[in-house]
Structures are given as structure tokens and as C-alpha cells.
Write a protein that holds these residues in place. Structure first.
Motif, mmCIF file in Angstrom:
data_model
loop_
_atom_site.group_PDB
_atom_site.id
_atom_site.type_symbol
_atom_site.label_atom_id
_atom_site.label_comp_id
_atom_site.label_asym_id
_atom_site.label_seq_id
_atom_site.Cartn_x
_atom_site.Cartn_y
_atom_site.Cartn_z
ATOM 1 N N ASN A 36 0.815 -1.215 0.000
ATOM 2 C CA ASN A 36 0.000 0.000 0.000
ATOM 3 C C ASN A 36 0.847 1.261 0.000
ATOM 4 N N LEU A 37 2.002 1.201 0.683
ATOM 5 C CA LEU A 37 2.884 2.364 0.708
ATOM 6 C C LEU A 37 3.405 2.674 -0.692
ATOM 7 N N ILE A 38 3.855 1.621 -1.386
ATOM 8 C CA ILE A 38 4.371 1.830 -2.741
ATOM 9 C C ILE A 38 3.265 2.327 -3.660
ATOM 10 N N THR A 39 2.080 1.755 -3.510
ATOM 11 C CA THR A 39 0.958 2.194 -4.351
ATOM 12 C C THR A 39 0.633 3.663 -4.103
ATOM 13 N N THR A 40 0.736 4.081 -2.837
ATOM 14 C CA THR A 40 0.490 5.493 -2.519
ATOM 15 C C THR A 40 1.501 6.400 -3.201
ATOM 16 N N VAL A 41 2.764 5.971 -3.212
ATOM 17 C CA VAL A 41 3.801 6.768 -3.860
ATOM 18 C C VAL A 41 3.590 6.768 -5.379
ATOM 19 N N SER A 46 1.887 9.360 -10.542
ATOM 20 C CA SER A 46 1.040 9.227 -11.734
ATOM 21 C C SER A 46 0.118 10.429 -11.900
ATOM 22 N N HIS A 47 -0.241 11.091 -10.770
ATOM 23 C CA HIS A 47 -1.095 12.271 -10.829
ATOM 24 C C HIS A 47 -0.303 13.579 -10.793
ATOM 25 N N GLY A 48 1.003 13.482 -10.555
ATOM 26 C CA GLY A 48 1.814 14.680 -10.387
ATOM 27 C C GLY A 48 2.573 15.083 -11.639
ATOM 28 N N ASP A 49 3.696 15.768 -11.431
ATOM 29 C CA ASP A 49 4.469 16.316 -12.544
ATOM 30 C C ASP A 49 5.501 15.348 -13.102
ATOM 31 N N PRO A 51 5.237 11.650 -14.035
ATOM 32 C CA PRO A 51 4.606 10.334 -14.196
ATOM 33 C C PRO A 51 5.603 9.237 -14.549
ATOM 34 N N GLU A 52 6.787 9.606 -15.080
ATOM 35 C CA GLU A 52 7.783 8.582 -15.405
ATOM 36 C C GLU A 52 8.260 7.839 -14.152
ATOM 37 N N ASN A 53 8.256 8.550 -13.012
ATOM 38 C CA ASN A 53 8.668 7.892 -11.768
ATOM 39 C C ASN A 53 7.643 6.860 -11.301
ATOM 40 N N ALA A 54 6.376 7.068 -11.649
ATOM 41 C CA ALA A 54 5.350 6.076 -11.306
ATOM 42 C C ALA A 54 5.639 4.768 -12.033
ATOM 43 N N PHE A 55 6.012 4.878 -13.300
ATOM 44 C CA PHE A 55 6.335 3.675 -14.073
ATOM 45 C C PHE A 55 7.564 2.975 -13.510
ATOM 46 N N GLN A 56 8.575 3.754 -13.132
ATOM 47 C CA GLN A 56 9.797 3.173 -12.579
ATOM 48 C C GLN A 56 9.523 2.446 -11.260
ATOM 49 N N LEU A 57 8.715 3.022 -10.410
ATOM 50 C CA LEU A 57 8.416 2.397 -9.122
ATOM 51 C C LEU A 57 7.587 1.134 -9.301
ATOM 52 N N PHE A 58 6.708 1.133 -10.310
ATOM 53 C CA PHE A 58 5.935 -0.074 -10.609
ATOM 54 C C PHE A 58 6.880 -1.219 -10.990
ATOM 55 N N VAL A 59 7.900 -0.909 -11.785
ATOM 56 C CA VAL A 59 8.902 -1.918 -12.150
ATOM 57 C C VAL A 59 9.626 -2.413 -10.901
ATOM 58 N N LEU A 60 9.926 -1.487 -9.994
ATOM 59 C CA LEU A 60 10.595 -1.856 -8.749
ATOM 60 C C LEU A 60 9.736 -2.821 -7.932
ATOM 61 N N MET A 61 8.423 -2.630 -7.960
ATOM 62 C CA MET A 61 7.513 -3.566 -7.287
ATOM 63 C C MET A 61 7.668 -4.971 -7.845
ATOM 64 N N LEU A 77 -1.009 2.558 -15.760
ATOM 65 C CA LEU A 77 -1.586 2.811 -17.090
ATOM 66 C C LEU A 77 -1.826 4.304 -17.299
ATOM 67 N N LYS A 78 -2.216 4.979 -16.231
ATOM 68 C CA LYS A 78 -2.405 6.424 -16.322
ATOM 69 C C LYS A 78 -1.076 7.122 -16.633
ATOM 70 N N SER A 79 -0.003 6.662 -15.986
ATOM 71 C CA SER A 79 1.308 7.272 -16.250
ATOM 72 C C SER A 79 1.739 7.011 -17.686
ATOM 73 N N CYS A 80 1.460 5.810 -18.206
ATOM 74 C CA CYS A 80 1.770 5.512 -19.616
ATOM 75 C C CYS A 80 0.981 6.419 -20.551
ATOM 76 N N SER A 81 -0.273 6.689 -20.213
ATOM 77 C CA SER A 81 -1.103 7.588 -21.023
ATOM 78 C C SER A 81 -0.495 8.978 -21.065
ATOM 79 N N ARG A 82 -0.080 9.480 -19.905
ATOM 80 C CA ARG A 82 0.454 10.836 -19.832
ATOM 81 C C ARG A 82 1.798 10.955 -20.534
ATOM 82 N N LEU A 83 2.563 9.867 -20.541
ATOM 83 C CA LEU A 83 3.867 9.878 -21.198
ATOM 84 C C LEU A 83 3.792 9.490 -22.670
ATOM 85 N N SER A 84 2.589 9.070 -23.131
ATOM 86 C CA SER A 84 2.436 8.472 -24.472
ATOM 87 C C SER A 84 3.417 7.313 -24.631
ATOM 88 N N LEU A 85 3.580 6.541 -23.555
ATOM 89 C CA LEU A 85 4.527 5.432 -23.528
ATOM 90 C C LEU A 85 3.800 4.169 -23.983
#
Length: 555
Positions: A36-41, A46-49, A51-61, A77-85
Motif C-alpha cells: 500500500n505504501l508503494i501504491t500510494t507513492v 502518476s497524478h503529479g508532474d 509520471p515517469e517515476n510512477a512507471f519506474q516504481l511499478f517496475v521496482l515492485m 496505465l495512467k502514467s503511460c497515457s500521460r507519457l504516451s509510452l
């Protein structure tokens, strides 16, 4: 793989919350962190400035053998949308299938959204066709088609929505799609009339489009009929009348507003500026400053006010606006910095323009263009050329406006050699295709230097049709240097061009005609007139003569 996709976006974890996860070096340590802590981060990124860090942390999970849940999948998925990744999104999709999330409606909708926002509507449609759907699924796909200009596909899907799932969002999205089309207004109006119910968005869409199309009678009818209005409704009416030049009506709506905000004030100010009422625009700006607690000026307000000050040549107003910007934390990195440089240059203070330009930390190409253009206005072609060369040394990529500005500067400073260098740099070094404005500047440079023959040859060799500005520039130079051999055919060509335009625009020239009085009656004869065959007998000095006329005209 996910890890390779992650490497494409360098990880820069700046926040203390992220440090908790990043300090963990082993899988055992990572597993000790609650998911839950990682998901919170992940959510914060993913909602902030970043979003690439959200993807990186997901990989770390995943590296730490922490299985993602529905919520963490939706966030990445939201971070991928914002990055057009797209590549990362496809791999997340594959992982979802592997972990058995293929029937999750919420995540399937997230996938549609990701594919659509990455510009691959077809993949979104594949997900859509294979899933159980809700109204949100339909609306996502319709919105995706609309945003890609595929309105016919959107309409086909709109008509297929089960009646219990078709809601206001479906109707409004479809109407907005038609309104974006060049000839879609009538289709939008027909759909609007069929709506079982309407909300503010529905009414405002139609009013805004009617106003922008100049259909103010229809806009006013819609405005009068709508059960409830907001500031957007009023601002659309103000903007529509202003675009037609009817500032009295625009001001009437502005004054009648029950509650104003910065958007409506901006619309009124923009209307004043576009109609040449610069003093009124600045007066409204100062009224806003006096009531800053109600509607504090934003960047659009300041840009409009700077435009009015520039048009008036009122440097004191411009300085006051700059002072307000500095006091209230507005940055000069964007359009405001460009407008300030332009204002000072056009108001006669090139020194202050240079001061503003040099004070901008992160300059864009627009800042450089404004400064080069300002130097050109003041006849400082050598400084403009030096600034252009500085851009080259800094490996800044110029655009078409840059070259127009520097060529203009060279022309007005008699710098023919430098102008030709810039033109060749544009073509050969930057591989840019010159437009008619660039060719026009080169003709001006050669003409001002007295090289009429070279200018005429340059026009003849242009790969595009010279416009009237280019030809008038050459003709003016021919007149100045008394070169009739080149000037006469250019003048004839311009006259033919004017006549062609008159025919295309159906401009009716008053035909030449003559009067002839016969026995007290005036007869009118137009050039090219035809008549039934007849003879008019005139008694001139006692002698009679007959003038024969036939259908071909006077003979």
C-alpha cells in the motif's frame, strides 16, 4: 520487457516519500515495504508532474516480487497515457493478461483510455470489442474517435449504444465531434434538437460554435432559451459579438452578467484589442486590478494588456504591467517574456527589450525571434545577425519566423551579403523549404541594394508563385531606379492579377457609359451594350445622318 521500457525514461526520485523505497537494495528489504505504501507513492507520481517515476516504481515492485493489484495497474496505465509510452502500456497489458485481469471492467476501460491517448485508436477498439461494456466504455471510444477526427466511426458507435447506457456525456461528445468538423454544424444542431435532456455543457457547446461561426442570431436564441447560464455562456456571447465588431452588444452582455470572473473579463479585453479599442482594454485591466480579490488577472489578461500597450505605443503602461508581473510571481519564461520583449521594442526602447531578453533564464525560440525582430525594427541589422549567429553557436534550431526576422533585419540595414548567407543557411544547413515570405525578403534585400536584374531573376526562378507583395516590392524598386524594362511587365502582371481577383470575388466594376440627348430624351450607352437593330436619326447642323446599330454594338 518492462525493465527495458523503464530505462528509456531515466528515474529521478526527488521526494522523501520515494526515498523510503529507493533505499531498499535487496528483494528482502523491498518485500518489507507494505504494498500500500508503494501504491500510494505511485499514485503521487502518476497524478503529479513526474509520471515517469510512477512507471519506474511499478517496475521496482515487480523486481521485489510484490504483485500489483487492480489499483496499481490503473495508476501505471495512467502514467503511460500521460507519457504516451505505448511500448510500456502494451507490456502492462500483457502482464494483466498473464495475471488474470482480462475480465476486469475497470482495467479494460483504463486500457482503452491508454491506447486512445497514445494515438492508437485501433488497439483501443480491439480491447473494446472483446470486453463487457458499460456507458464509460462507449464514451471512451467515442471520445477517442472524435479526438482523432474519425467522426463517422464515432457516430456509428454512438448509434449502437444501448438506450439505457446513452447518457449526457455520449450526446455531448458526439456533438463536439460534429462541431470540430468544417461543415458539421447542421449535424450537431440536429443531434442537439434530438437530445432527451441537456445540461450546461450541451448548451454552451452550441452557443460557442454559433458565436465562433458568426451565427449570432442563433447564439442569442440558444442563450435566451437555456434554463441556466454560467460564465462560459456569457463569455461566448461576448466573444461572438466582439468578433463581429459589435462592441456595443458585447459590452451590453458583459455589463448584464450577474457574476463576472477572469475568463469573461479576458474575453471583453480581447474583444476591445481585436477591434482597436486599446484604451478601453487597458481601462478594464485597471478595473480588474482594483478588484483583484474577485478576479485576479492571469497570464491571458496580462498578454492582452501588453498587446494593448504595444499597439498604443504606451511604454509607461507596459512598464506598469511588468511591475505587476514581478510583484505577483509571473514568469517571463513563456509567452509573457516574448510579449514584454516585443512591447519594449515596438514602444521604442530597444535597451529595455534587451534587458528583459537577457534576464530570461530559459529562452525558447519565440524569445529569440522577438528579440531579432525588435532589433530589425530599430534598424540594428548587425546586432540581429550577430544574435542569429549566436543561436547557431548554441545549436538552437531556428524556425521559419526566425529567418523572416533576420532577413528583414538585413534588408533594412543594407546587409545584402549577410542576408544571402542566412538564406543559404536556411536551405542548406537546416534543410528548410523557404516560403513566399522568405523569398519576398530576399527580393527586398536585392532591390534595396539596387540589384534589380538579380531581383527579377530571383523572382523568375522562385519554385512557388510570387504573391502581390513580392511583385510590388520589385515594382517599387524598378520605380526608384527607373528600370522600365523590368518594371513595365511586372506592372502589367499585377494589373492582370487584380482583375482575376476581382472576378473570383465577384467584384462588380461600374461599366463605362455615355449619354446622348435626342429630342429632349437622354439615352444611355454602356460599353459592350447590344441593341435590337434600329436606326437613330440625328439632326446635326440641319443635316441628317443615320447611325446604324446592331446586336454586336455600335458600328
Amino acid at each position: 520487457m518492462l525493465l527495458s521500457a523503464a530505462s528509456a525514461h531515466p528515474w529521478n526520485p526527488p521526494s522523501p516519500a520515494f526515498d523510503i523505497a529507493s533505499k531498499c537494495k535487496t528483494r528482502t528489504e523491498i518485500n518489507q515495504i507494505h504494498a500500500n505504501l508503494i501504491t500510494t507513492v505511485i499514485k503521487s507520481y502518476s497524478h503529479g508532474d513526474e509520471p515517469e517515476n510512477a512507471f519506474q516504481l511499478f517496475v521496482l515492485m515487480l523486481v521485489g516480487d510484490i504483485l500489483p493489484d487492480e489499483y496499481s495497474f490503473s495508476l501505471v496505465l495512467k502514467s503511460c497515457s500521460r507519457l504516451s509510452l505505448l511500448s510500456g502500456g502494451i507490456q502492462i497489458h500483457g502482464l494483466m493478461l498473464k495475471l488474470g485481469f482480462e475480465s476486469d471492467l475497470f482495467l479494460q476501460n483504463c486500457l482503452i483510455s491508454m491506447y486512445v491517448k497514445c494515438g492508437i485508436v485501433q488497439l483501443g477498439r480491439q480491447v473494446f470489442d472483446r470486453m463487457l461494456k458499460d456507458s464509460f466504455s462507449y464514451n471512451l471510444m467515442i471520445d477517442g474517435y472524435v479526438k482523432r477526427g474519425m467522426v463517422s466511426f464515432a457516430r456509428e458507435l454512438f448509434d449502437a449504444i444501448p438506450s439505457e447506457m446513452k447518457n449526457l456525456v455520449s450526446w455531448n461528445t458526439m456533438i463536439s465531434g460534429y462541431l470540430k468538423m468544417e461543415n458539421g454544424f447542421q449535424s450537431a444542431k440536429e443531434l442537439f434538437d434530438k437530445m432527451p435532456q441537456r445540461d450546461l455543457v450541451s448548451w454552451n457547446l452550441m452557443i460557442d460554435c454559433s458565436a465562433k461561426s458568426g451565427k449570432m442570431d442563433m447564439a442569442r436564441d440558444l442563450f435566451d432559451r437555456m434554463p441556466k447560464r454560467d460564465v462560459v455562456s456569457w463569455a461566448s456571447m461576448i466573444d461572438g459579438y466582439a468578433k463581429l465588431g459589435n462592441m456595443g452588444a458585447a459590452r451590453g452582455y458583459f455589463d448584464a452578467m450577474p457574476r463576472r470572473d477572469v475568463v469573461s473579463c479576458n474575453a471583453m479585453m480581447a474583444g476591445y484589442v481585436s477591434n482597436g479599442c486599446y484604451e478601453e482594454a487597458l481601462k478594464l485591466f485597471h478595473d480588474m486590478l482594483g478588484r483583484a480579490s474577485e478576479f485576479a488577472p492571469d497570464s491571458v489578461t496580462l498578454l492582452t494588456a501588453l498587446s494593448a500597450a504595444t499597439q498604443l505605443g504606451c511604454i509607461d503602461q507596459g512598464m506598469a504591467i511588468q511591475g505587476y508581473m514581478e510583484e505577483n510571481g509571473f514568469t517571463t519564461r513563456g509567452k509573457l517574456g516574448v510579449a514584454l520583449v516585443d512591447m519594449y521594442a515596438k514602444c521604442g526602447s530597444i535597451e529595455q527589450a534587451i534587458d528583459v531578453f537577457e534576464g530570461i533564464q530559459e529562452k525558447t525560440i519565440d524569445h529569440w525571434n522577438a528579440m531579432i525582430g525588435g532589433l530589425a525594427i530599430h534598424g540594428l541589422g548587425d546586432l540581429a545577425f550577430d544574435l542569429f549567429m549566436e543561436m547557431e553557436r548554441l545549436s538552437l534550431k531556428p524556425d521559419g519566423i526566425t529567418f523572416v526576422a533576420v532577413l528583414h533585419a538585413c534588408g533594412h540595414s543594407g546587409m545584402m551579403k549577410e542576408g544571402m548567407i542566412c538564406f543559404e543557411v536556411m536551405r542548406r544547413l537546416h534543410k528548410m523549404v523557404p516560403k513566399v515570405q522568405h523569398y519576398g525578403c530576399m527580393v527586398d534585400i536585392l532591390s534595396r541594394a539596387g540589384h534589380i536584374e538579380e531581383a527579377a531573376k530571383f523572382v523568375e526562378q522562385m519554385p512557388i508563385q510570387p504573391n502581390d507583395v513580392v511583385l510590388r516590392t520589385l515594382l517599387s524598386a524598378c520605380s526608384t531606379y527607373e528600370n522600365l524594362d523590368i518594371g513595365e511587365p511586372v506592372a502589367k502582371h499585377l494589373i492582370r492579377k487584380v482583375r482575376t481577383l476581382m472576378k473570383q470575388r465577384e467584384v462588380n466594376k461600374v461599366p463605362g457609359y455615355s449619354w446622348l440627348e435626342l429630342e429632349g430624351t437622354m439615352h444611355e450607352f454602356f460599353v459592350g451594350s447590344t441593341f435590337d437593330h434600329e436606326a437613330i436619326v440625328l439632326d446635326l447642323d440641319g443635316r441628317s445622318s443615320a447611325i446604324s446599330m446592331d446586336r454586336a454594338g455600335l458600328s
